[in-house]
Design a protein around this motif. Structure first.
Motif, PDB file in Angstrom:
ATOM      1  N   ALA A 190       0.813  -1.215   0.000  1.00 10.19           N
ATOM      2  CA  ALA A 190       0.000   0.000   0.000  1.00 10.19           C
ATOM      3  C   ALA A 190       0.847   1.265   0.000  1.00 10.19           C
ATOM      4  CB  ALA A 190      -0.943   0.008   1.198  1.00 10.19           C
ATOM      5  N   LYS A 191       2.155   1.137   0.054  1.00  7.78           N
ATOM      6  CA  LYS A 191       3.000   2.325   0.009  1.00  7.78           C
ATOM      7  C   LYS A 191       2.867   3.015  -1.353  1.00  7.78           C
ATOM      8  CE  LYS A 191       6.458   1.279   3.512  1.00  7.78           C
ATOM      9  NZ  LYS A 191       6.218   2.527   4.252  1.00  7.78           N
ATOM     10  N   GLU A 192       2.821   4.319  -1.313  1.00  8.38           N
ATOM     11  CA  GLU A 192       2.609   5.102  -2.528  1.00  8.38           C
ATOM     12  C   GLU A 192       3.621   4.760  -3.616  1.00  8.38           C
ATOM     13  OE1 GLU A 192       0.528   7.847  -3.603  1.00  8.38           O
ATOM     14  OE2 GLU A 192      -0.837   6.982  -2.145  1.00  8.38           O
ATOM     15  N   MET A 193       4.888   4.621  -3.246  1.00  7.17           N
ATOM     16  CA  MET A 193       5.899   4.402  -4.270  1.00  7.17           C
ATOM     17  C   MET A 193       5.861   2.988  -4.830  1.00  7.17           C
ATOM     18  SD  MET A 193       6.933   7.329  -4.702  1.00  7.17           S
ATOM     19  CE  MET A 193       8.076   6.935  -6.014  1.00  7.17           C
ATOM     20  N   LEU A 194       5.373   2.029  -4.062  1.00 10.03           N
ATOM     21  CA  LEU A 194       5.201   0.687  -4.629  1.00 10.03           C
ATOM     22  C   LEU A 194       4.018   0.665  -5.587  1.00 10.03           C
ATOM     23  CD1 LEU A 194       7.342  -0.123  -2.559  1.00 10.03           C
ATOM     24  CD2 LEU A 194       6.069  -2.237  -2.219  1.00 10.03           C
ATOM     25  N   GLN A 195       2.940   1.354  -5.228  1.00  8.79           N
ATOM     26  CA  GLN A 195       1.831   1.477  -6.169  1.00  8.79           C
ATOM     27  C   GLN A 195       2.296   2.201  -7.427  1.00  8.79           C
ATOM     28  OE1 GLN A 195      -2.130   2.518  -4.368  1.00  8.79           O
ATOM     29  NE2 GLN A 195      -0.916   2.734  -2.491  1.00  8.79           N
ATOM     30  N   ASN A 196       3.230   3.120  -7.249  1.00  4.97           N
ATOM     31  CA  ASN A 196       3.740   3.894  -8.385  1.00  4.97           C
ATOM     32  C   ASN A 196       4.576   3.055  -9.338  1.00  4.97           C
ATOM     33  OD1 ASN A 196       3.455   6.522  -9.394  1.00  4.97           O
ATOM     34  ND2 ASN A 196       4.105   7.409  -7.443  1.00  4.97           N
ATOM     35  N   ILE A 197       5.123   1.930  -8.859  1.00  5.08           N
ATOM     36  CA  ILE A 197       5.905   1.069  -9.755  1.00  5.08           C
ATOM     37  C   ILE A 197       5.036   0.610 -10.917  1.00  5.08           C
ATOM     38  CG2 ILE A 197       7.068  -1.166  -9.965  1.00  5.08           C
ATOM     39  CD1 ILE A 197       8.131  -0.779  -7.135  1.00  5.08           C
ATOM     40  N   LEU A 198       3.821   0.161 -10.610  1.00  2.00           N
ATOM     41  CA  LEU A 198       2.921  -0.299 -11.679  1.00  2.00           C
ATOM     42  C   LEU A 198       2.591   0.834 -12.635  1.00  2.00           C
ATOM     43  CD1 LEU A 198       0.386  -2.617  -9.795  1.00  2.00           C
ATOM     44  CD2 LEU A 198       2.459  -3.238 -11.025  1.00  2.00           C
ATOM     45  N   THR A 199       2.313   2.012 -12.099  1.00  2.17           N
ATOM     46  CA  THR A 199       1.982   3.157 -12.955  1.00  2.17           C
ATOM     47  C   THR A 199       3.184   3.559 -13.794  1.00  2.17           C
ATOM     48  OG1 THR A 199       0.451   3.931 -11.260  1.00  2.17           O
ATOM     49  CG2 THR A 199       1.063   5.501 -12.969  1.00  2.17           C
ATOM     50  N   MET A 253       8.115  -6.523  -3.612  1.00  5.01           N
ATOM     51  CA  MET A 253       8.720  -5.456  -4.409  1.00  5.01           C
ATOM     52  C   MET A 253       9.324  -6.027  -5.696  1.00  5.01           C
ATOM     53  SD  MET A 253      10.424  -3.405  -1.199  1.00  5.01           S
ATOM     54  CE  MET A 253      11.258  -2.106  -2.112  1.00  5.01           C
ATOM     55  N   LEU A 254       9.979  -7.178  -5.569  1.00  6.28           N
ATOM     56  CA  LEU A 254      10.520  -7.849  -6.750  1.00  6.28           C
ATOM     57  C   LEU A 254       9.407  -8.189  -7.736  1.00  6.28           C
ATOM     58  CD1 LEU A 254      12.470  -9.501  -8.481  1.00  6.28           C
ATOM     59  CD2 LEU A 254      12.225 -11.376  -6.843  1.00  6.28           C
ATOM     60  N   ALA A 255       8.295  -8.688  -7.218  1.00  6.00           N
ATOM     61  CA  ALA A 255       7.186  -9.065  -8.099  1.00  6.00           C
ATOM     62  C   ALA A 255       6.690  -7.865  -8.892  1.00  6.00           C
ATOM     63  CB  ALA A 255       6.046  -9.675  -7.282  1.00  6.00           C
ATOM     64  N   LEU A 256       6.574  -6.706  -8.257  1.00  7.56           N
ATOM     65  CA  LEU A 256       6.097  -5.511  -8.954  1.00  7.56           C
ATOM     66  C   LEU A 256       7.085  -5.044 -10.016  1.00  7.56           C
ATOM     67  CD1 LEU A 256       4.677  -3.497  -5.915  1.00  7.56           C
ATOM     68  CD2 LEU A 256       3.364  -4.717  -7.656  1.00  7.56           C
ATOM     69  N   ILE A 257       8.369  -5.176  -9.731  1.00  4.38           N
ATOM     70  CA  ILE A 257       9.396  -4.730 -10.677  1.00  4.38           C
ATOM     71  C   ILE A 257       9.499  -5.663 -11.882  1.00  4.38           C
ATOM     72  CG2 ILE A 257      11.931  -4.686 -10.944  1.00  4.38           C
ATOM     73  CD1 ILE A 257      10.914  -2.079  -9.943  1.00  4.38           C
ATOM     74  N   ALA A 258       9.317  -6.974 -11.660  1.00  8.18           N
ATOM     75  CA  ALA A 258       9.613  -7.955 -12.710  1.00  8.18           C
ATOM     76  C   ALA A 258       8.391  -8.584 -13.360  1.00  8.18           C
ATOM     77  CB  ALA A 258      10.502  -9.061 -12.131  1.00  8.18           C
ATOM     78  N   MET A 259       7.188  -8.418 -12.804  1.00  9.67           N
ATOM     79  CA  MET A 259       6.006  -9.089 -13.341  1.00  9.67           C
ATOM     80  C   MET A 259       5.724  -8.679 -14.786  1.00  9.67           C
ATOM     81  SD  MET A 259       3.046  -6.965 -11.265  1.00  9.67           S
ATOM     82  CE  MET A 259       1.613  -7.173 -12.324  1.00  9.67           C
ATOM     83  N   GLY A 428     -13.931  -4.107  -1.032  1.00  6.68           N
ATOM     84  CA  GLY A 428     -13.808  -5.394  -1.708  1.00  6.68           C
ATOM     85  C   GLY A 428     -12.747  -5.437  -2.787  1.00  6.68           C
ATOM     86  N   ASP A 429     -11.706  -4.596  -2.684  1.00  6.12           N
ATOM     87  CA  ASP A 429     -10.633  -4.554  -3.670  1.00  6.12           C
ATOM     88  C   ASP A 429      -9.402  -5.265  -3.106  1.00  6.12           C
ATOM     89  OD1 ASP A 429      -8.658  -3.999  -5.499  1.00  6.12           O
ATOM     90  OD2 ASP A 429      -9.048  -1.839  -5.601  1.00  6.12           O
ATOM     91  N   GLN A 430      -9.000  -6.383  -3.706  1.00  7.98           N
ATOM     92  CA  GLN A 430      -7.884  -7.186  -3.199  1.00  7.98           C
ATOM     93  C   GLN A 430      -6.560  -6.926  -3.913  1.00  7.98           C
ATOM     94  OE1 GLN A 430      -9.742 -11.177  -3.507  1.00  7.98           O
ATOM     95  NE2 GLN A 430      -9.525 -11.294  -1.283  1.00  7.98           N
ATOM     96  N   SER A 431      -6.473  -5.875  -4.717  1.00  5.65           N
ATOM     97  CA  SER A 431      -5.262  -5.609  -5.504  1.00  5.65           C
ATOM     98  C   SER A 431      -4.015  -5.524  -4.650  1.00  5.65           C
ATOM     99  CB  SER A 431      -5.415  -4.299  -6.291  1.00  5.65           C
ATOM    100  OG  SER A 431      -6.515  -4.335  -7.146  1.00  5.65           O
ATOM    101  N   LEU A 432      -4.131  -4.929  -3.470  1.00  2.00           N
ATOM    102  CA  LEU A 432      -2.969  -4.695  -2.617  1.00  2.00           C
ATOM    103  C   LEU A 432      -2.830  -5.746  -1.521  1.00  2.00           C
ATOM    104  CD1 LEU A 432      -3.212  -0.805  -2.260  1.00  2.00           C
ATOM    105  CD2 LEU A 432      -1.966  -2.151  -3.972  1.00  2.00           C
ATOM    106  N   PHE A 433      -3.483  -6.883  -1.715  1.00  2.00           N
ATOM    107  CA  PHE A 433      -3.407  -7.981  -0.743  1.00  2.00           C
ATOM    108  C   PHE A 433      -2.801  -9.214  -1.411  1.00  2.00           C
ATOM    109  CE2 PHE A 433      -6.559  -5.036   0.706  1.00  2.00           C
ATOM    110  CZ  PHE A 433      -6.396  -5.003   2.083  1.00  2.00           C
ATOM    111  N   ILE A 434      -2.261 -10.098  -0.592  1.00  2.00           N
ATOM    112  CA  ILE A 434      -1.479 -11.225  -1.101  1.00  2.00           C
ATOM    113  C   ILE A 434      -2.350 -12.467  -1.245  1.00  2.00           C
ATOM    114  CG2 ILE A 434       0.522 -12.685  -0.635  1.00  2.00           C
ATOM    115  CD1 ILE A 434       1.739 -10.422   0.906  1.00  2.00           C
TER     116      ILE A 434
END
Length: 476
Positions: A190-199, A253-259, A428-434
């Motif tokens: 949920a950290k702003e900069m991790l969400q920003n990786i996808l953007t 964090m790795l998953a967001l960078i490499a997915m 009901g949004d699970q985007s930021l959950f594992i």
């Protein structure tokens, strides 16, 4: 204040309502949502704890937490405090769950609707099984009527201590709930900069077309903390740095960078893509663990109350990983974290390959480009590039494109992340959950490392606290 969208009558049942996580993160997060007008107009928190408290005493505790967090008295707090009710109970006592069910029913009658139920467990993992079975057995998860009212369950990390314990927790959750009811929190997502990786990656075409081993030489993901273990000795000594942040935060964090590119920003699609890349992590062989992992403990750690004499728990680690994935094959990924390492430094560094052939000016330094996505000391994205230096000679110098997400003063650590996650639970949004698959993939990679470390491979090093010297010594 009323949430502008999806104004859903919701009861938030907090088990372990007077615990550390509630005090430091959850209660301030609920207050943050309240001040931003994001809570449903009909929202109630029922604190479940063994203390002999009345509603008024619980509200006094909430007031104390908020004023401690706000560093002083807060005017007009009474309407917020009315959100909170207290239910005394014991985790192992059936009658406690019957009384909690009666409190739910009373709330529904008061509102004249079938409210949604959100369960939060601020308790040690060993209590999960008994609590989960009892809330199901006593009908706390049942809707008031067919098609009315959902039940969501929030589960905090650690998600087990290894693959076997994680599977046991997941099996139990799967017996009692559907996957879309289970919200596993890793607040880093949920950290702003991790969400920003996808953007940054998927909403721009500047880099994504060549994002992979063709141009990228290495990825470094580091969470270097200034703080130490302090008063968490008993907990931390049984967990260690790798379980505490490596198995979850760093791998997410790795998953967001490499997915791979998702087909949409749908929660299920994002979770699938993260799980796919985590399953691609190559499991290290024993000889690779010796060569490609490093662990250390800061001097003075063993004197902390609660830490076992002679403890071999790591407070710092560095691991070299690889992905068995066509786009990332042979690209080393360095995962690094630790405590008492001087000023906090939390970031992802993507290093690009040196151009071949090199068109660098004769006699000038060879260089590589980097992209840095940073969370601390400030939230920013840096893109390093090289230009000709002004003047008659053909010489190069480094320059930086810099995007500052916001001033440090505007970020409230933990609170805004938990506020975002709690709001997503309600919506009901699970985007930021594992997901289950992500948990299995992460433990698949980390289990062999932890097992080898428990046997003393590699040897545990030591380091002087409040210095980054160990990060320079560690070779993997």
């Amino acid at each position: 204040m009323v949430a502008p969208q999806q104004n859903i009558p919701t009861v938030f049942a907090a088990f372990g309502a007077t615990g550390d996580l509630m005090r430091r993160k959850v209660i301030p997060a609920i207050f943050h949502l309240y001040t931003k007008g994001e809570l449903p107009s009909r929202f109630r928190v029922i604190g479940f704890s063994r203390r002999e408290w009345s509603d008024e005493q619980f509200q006094g505790f909430i007031k104390e937490v908020i004023e401690e967090h706000q560093k002083g008295p807060v005017a007009g707090l009474e309407p917020f405090l009315e959100v909170f009710r207290f239910q005394r109970g014991y985790f192992e006592e059936p009658r406690s769950y019957e009384e909690l069910k009666a409190a739910f029913d009373a709330c529904d009658r008061e509102w004249g609707v079938c409210s949604n139920k959100l369960f939060y467990f601020s308790v040690a993992p060993e209590f999960y099984e008994g609590i989960l079975r009892d809330i199901s057995k006593h009908g706390l998860t049942e809707p008031c009527a067919p098609g009315e009212g959902w039940t969501h369950v929030i589960v905090e990390k650690p998600f087990g201590m290894d693959s076997n314990t994680a599977k046991a927790i997941d099996k139990l959750l799967g017996q009692l709930f559907e996957e879309d009811q289970i919200y596993r929190i890793d607040h880093y997502l949920a950290k702003e900069m991790l969400q920003n990786i996808l953007t940054f990656r998927f909403s721009n075409n500047l880099f994504e077309l060549q994002w992979g081993g063709r141009l990228i030489e290495s990825i470094t993901i580091r969470l270097l903390e200034k703080i130490g273990v302090e008063k968490r000795g008993s907990f931390y000594d049984g967990v260690g740095a790798f379980r505490d942040v490596g198995q979850n935060h760093l791998l997410q964090m790795l998953a967001l960078i490499a997915m791979d590119v998702p087909e949409s920003f749908d929660a299920g699609e994002i979770q699938r893509k993260r799980a796919d890349i985590l399953h691609a992590l190559k499991v290290l062989k024993p000889e690779e663990i010796e060569a490609h992992t490093f662990r250390a403990q800061y001097d003075g750690y063993r004197e902390i109350p609660g830490v076992t004499p002679g403890s071999s728990t790591e407070t710092y680690f560095k691991v070299r990983a690889y992905l068995d994935h066509a786009k990332w094959r042979d690209v080393p990924i360095f995962l690094e974290s630790g405590k008492r390492l001087g000023a906090s430094q939390k970031e992802v560094v993507v290093t690009f390959k040196h151009p071949t052939p090199c068109l660098c000016p004769p006699g000038q330094p060879h260089h590589k480009n980097e992209i840095v996505i940073r969370m601390e000391p400030q939230e920013e994205i840096l893109v390093e590039f090289w230009v000709k230096r002004p003047g008659f000679s053909f010489a190069t110098e480094q320059r930086m494109f810099r995007y500052l997400h916001r001033p440090v003063s505007e970020h409230v650590p933990y609170v805004e992340e938990y506020a975002k996650l709690l709001l997503d639970c309600v919506r009901g949004d699970q985007s930021l959950f594992i997901s289950t698959e992500e948990i299995r993939a992460m433990w698949r990679f980390t289990d062999p490392i932890l097992e080898a470390w428990a046997k003393g491979t590699p040897t545990l090093a030591t380091y002087a606290p409040d210095s980054k010297e160990i990060t320079e010594i560690a070779r993997v």
